[in-house]
Write an enzyme that holds these catalytic residues in place. Structure first.
Site, mmCIF file in Angstrom:
data_model
loop_
_atom_site.group_PDB
_atom_site.id
_atom_site.type_symbol
_atom_site.label_atom_id
_atom_site.label_comp_id
_atom_site.label_asym_id
_atom_site.label_seq_id
_atom_site.Cartn_x
_atom_site.Cartn_y
_atom_site.Cartn_z
ATOM 1 N N ASN A 1 -14.470 8.659 24.481
ATOM 2 C CA ASN A 1 -15.838 9.035 24.127
ATOM 3 C C ASN A 1 -15.826 10.538 23.890
ATOM 4 O O ASN A 1 -15.769 11.312 24.836
ATOM 5 C CB ASN A 1 -16.798 8.660 25.269
ATOM 6 C CG ASN A 1 -18.216 9.148 25.015
ATOM 7 O OD1 ASN A 1 -18.533 9.626 23.930
ATOM 8 N ND2 ASN A 1 -19.070 9.029 26.027
ATOM 9 N N LYS B 1 -18.117 12.391 22.872
ATOM 10 C CA LYS B 1 -19.416 13.029 23.110
ATOM 11 C C LYS B 1 -19.722 14.003 21.957
ATOM 12 O O LYS B 1 -19.341 13.737 20.823
ATOM 13 C CB LYS B 1 -19.453 13.695 24.486
ATOM 14 C CG LYS B 1 -19.005 12.724 25.590
ATOM 15 C CD LYS B 1 -19.241 13.183 26.976
ATOM 16 C CE LYS B 1 -18.744 12.122 27.964
ATOM 17 N NZ LYS B 1 -19.012 12.475 29.356
ATOM 18 N N HIS C 1 -25.117 5.082 27.881
ATOM 19 C CA HIS C 1 -24.324 6.072 28.624
ATOM 20 C C HIS C 1 -25.252 6.822 29.580
ATOM 21 O O HIS C 1 -26.425 7.066 29.257
ATOM 22 C CB HIS C 1 -23.652 7.034 27.648
ATOM 23 C CG HIS C 1 -22.620 7.882 28.311
ATOM 24 N ND1 HIS C 1 -22.954 8.991 29.057
ATOM 25 C CD2 HIS C 1 -21.277 7.755 28.391
ATOM 26 C CE1 HIS C 1 -21.846 9.518 29.545
ATOM 27 N NE2 HIS C 1 -20.813 8.788 29.162
ATOM 28 N N GLU D 1 -25.533 9.813 30.195
ATOM 29 C CA GLU D 1 -26.131 11.015 29.582
ATOM 30 C C GLU D 1 -27.339 10.643 28.724
ATOM 31 O O GLU D 1 -28.300 11.404 28.637
ATOM 32 C CB GLU D 1 -25.059 11.767 28.772
ATOM 33 C CG GLU D 1 -24.057 12.446 29.704
ATOM 34 C CD GLU D 1 -22.640 12.556 29.162
ATOM 35 O OE1 GLU D 1 -22.426 12.406 27.951
ATOM 36 O OE2 GLU D 1 -21.724 12.775 29.995
ATOM 37 N N GLY E 1 -17.104 14.074 34.147
ATOM 38 C CA GLY E 1 -16.932 15.479 33.803
ATOM 39 C C GLY E 1 -16.787 16.395 35.010
ATOM 40 O O GLY E 1 -16.879 17.606 34.891
ATOM 41 N N SER F 1 -13.787 10.985 34.754
ATOM 42 C CA SER F 1 -12.608 11.809 35.034
ATOM 43 C C SER F 1 -11.285 11.043 35.005
ATOM 44 O O SER F 1 -10.371 11.346 35.771
ATOM 45 C CB SER F 1 -12.779 12.552 36.364
ATOM 46 O OG SER F 1 -13.902 13.422 36.288
HETATM 47 P P1 13P Z 1 -15.090 12.317 31.604
HETATM 48 O O1 13P Z 1 -13.849 11.498 31.358
HETATM 49 O O2 13P Z 1 -15.081 13.624 30.893
HETATM 50 O O3 13P Z 1 -15.405 12.425 33.063
HETATM 51 O O4 13P Z 1 -16.302 11.509 30.945
HETATM 52 C C1 13P Z 1 -16.425 10.154 31.207
HETATM 53 C C2 13P Z 1 -17.438 9.588 30.305
HETATM 54 O O5 13P Z 1 -18.609 9.892 30.403
HETATM 55 C C3 13P Z 1 -16.984 8.668 29.261
HETATM 56 O O6 13P Z 1 -18.050 8.038 28.646
#
Ligand code: 13P
Length: 254
Positions: A9, A11, A97, A99, A175, A215
Site C-alpha cells: 500500500n 499510500k 483502511h 486512515e 507506521g 510495520s
Molecule cells: P506500515 O507497513 O507502514 O506500518 O503500514 C501498514 C499499512 O497501513 C498498510 O495498509
C-alpha cells in the site's frame, strides 16, 4: 484453498517518475521470486493506476487502488468510482483502511456500500479492520474488530463474502515500527475466522484470505506469515523500497 497475498500500500507517496522507477525495480526483482501460490499486489495512487497496470501487464504483479466511492457515478467532485476502476481493469481495491476511517470519517455503512460497489464491479476488496491502541489497552480489540466486520460485511451472501480479502491492521502498529507479535496476529486472525465461521460456516471462513498489516518488514515477515491464520501481508512503508518488498515476498515463499 485460500490464496497467499503480499500487497503493498503505497499510500500518498512517490511522484510519477519515482513510481515508474519503483515498478521497474520491482519487475526486475519480484518477478524472479514470483510463485504460482502467492499473489503480489501494489496499491498505488489513482493517477498512476493506468501506467502501473500497463507496465505490469502480463507479469506477476497485480495492481490495486486504495479507495473507491460508495456511489456509482454522479456529482461527487474528486471521487473515483468502482466502475471507473473496472473500466481500467484494476483487479483490487483497498476498502476501509484505518486512515480513511480516521481522517475521512468513513462509517460502517459507507464501507458496506463501498464493498458492494467493488464486488458489483468485479474488483476484489481488501477490506481493512483493526483497533486503535486505547481499545487494545481496554482489552476490547476482539469486540471492535468483530463489530467492524459484522457491520460492513455480514450483509453479503456467502458467495460474495468469499470474494473479499480481509486485512487485519492494528492501528497502533501502522507506521510505528511496532509490529504485533506473531502470537497477537495469529490470535486476532483466528478470532476473525471464527467470527466469519459463526455466520457463514467453517468452509467459507477457511476459504478467505486474511492478511496482516502494521510495520511488516523483511525482518519480521517470515514469522508473521508462518502463522496458521495469516495468509499474507498488507505492507505500507516497506513496500516503497524494492529490495525490502521483494524480501517480504520471498518470506512468504519460505
Ligand atoms: P506500515 O507497513 O507502514 O506500518 O503500514 C501498514 C499499512 O497501513 C498498510 O495498509
Amino acid at each position: 484453498m485460500r490464496k497467499k497475498i503480499v500487497a503493498g500500500n503505497w499510500k500518498m507517496n512517490k511522484n510519477f517518475e519515482e513510481a515508474k522507477a519503483l515498478v521497474a525495480e520491482l519487475l526486475g526483482m519480484v518477478e524472479a521470486e514470483a510463485s504460482t501460490t502467492t499473489e503480489v499486489v501494489v496499491c498505488v495512487p489513482f493517477p498512476y493506476l493506468l501506467t502501473v497496470q500497463q507496465l505490469t501487464a502480463g507479469k506477476s504483479i497485480k495492481v490495486g487502488a486504495q479507495n473507491c466511492s460508495e456511489h456509482t457515478s454522479g456529482a461527487f467532485t474528486g471521487e473515483v468510482s468502482a466502475p471507473m476502476l473496472q473500466s481500467l481493469h484494476i483487479p483490487f481495491v483497498i476498502i476501509g483502511h484505518s486512515e480513511r476511517r480516521q481522517y475521512f470519517a468513513e462509517s460502517y455503512a459507507q464501507l458496506a456500500k463501498k464493498t458492494d460497489q467493488a464486488l458489483a464491479n468485479n474488483l476484489t476488496p481488501i477490506f481493512c479492520c483493526g483497533e486503535p491502541l486505547e481499545v487494545r489497552e481496554k482489552n476490547e480489540h476482539e469486540k471492535l474488530v468483530k463489530e467492524q466486520i459484522e457491520a460492513s460485511l455480514f450483509h453479503l451472501s456467502a458467495t460474495d463474502l468469499q470474494k473479499v480479502v480481509i486485512a487485519y491492521e492494528p492501528v497502533w502498529a501502522i507506521g510505528t515500527g511496532k509490529t504485533a507479535s506473531a502470537q497477537q496476529a495469529q490470535d486476532m486472525h483466528a478470532v476473525i475466522r471464527q467470527h466469519l465461521a459463526s455466520k457463514y460456516g467453517a468452509a467459507v471462513a477457511n476459504s478467505i484470505s486474511i492478511l496482516y498489516g502494521g510495520s511488516v518488514n523483511a525482518g519480521n515477515a517470515a514469522e508473521l506469515f508462518a502463522c496458521t491464520d495469516v495468509d499474507g501481508g498488507l505492507v505500507g512503508g516497506a513496500s516503497l523500497k524494492s529490495r525490502e518488498f521483494t524480501d517480504i515476498v520471498k518470506a512468504m515463499k519460505a
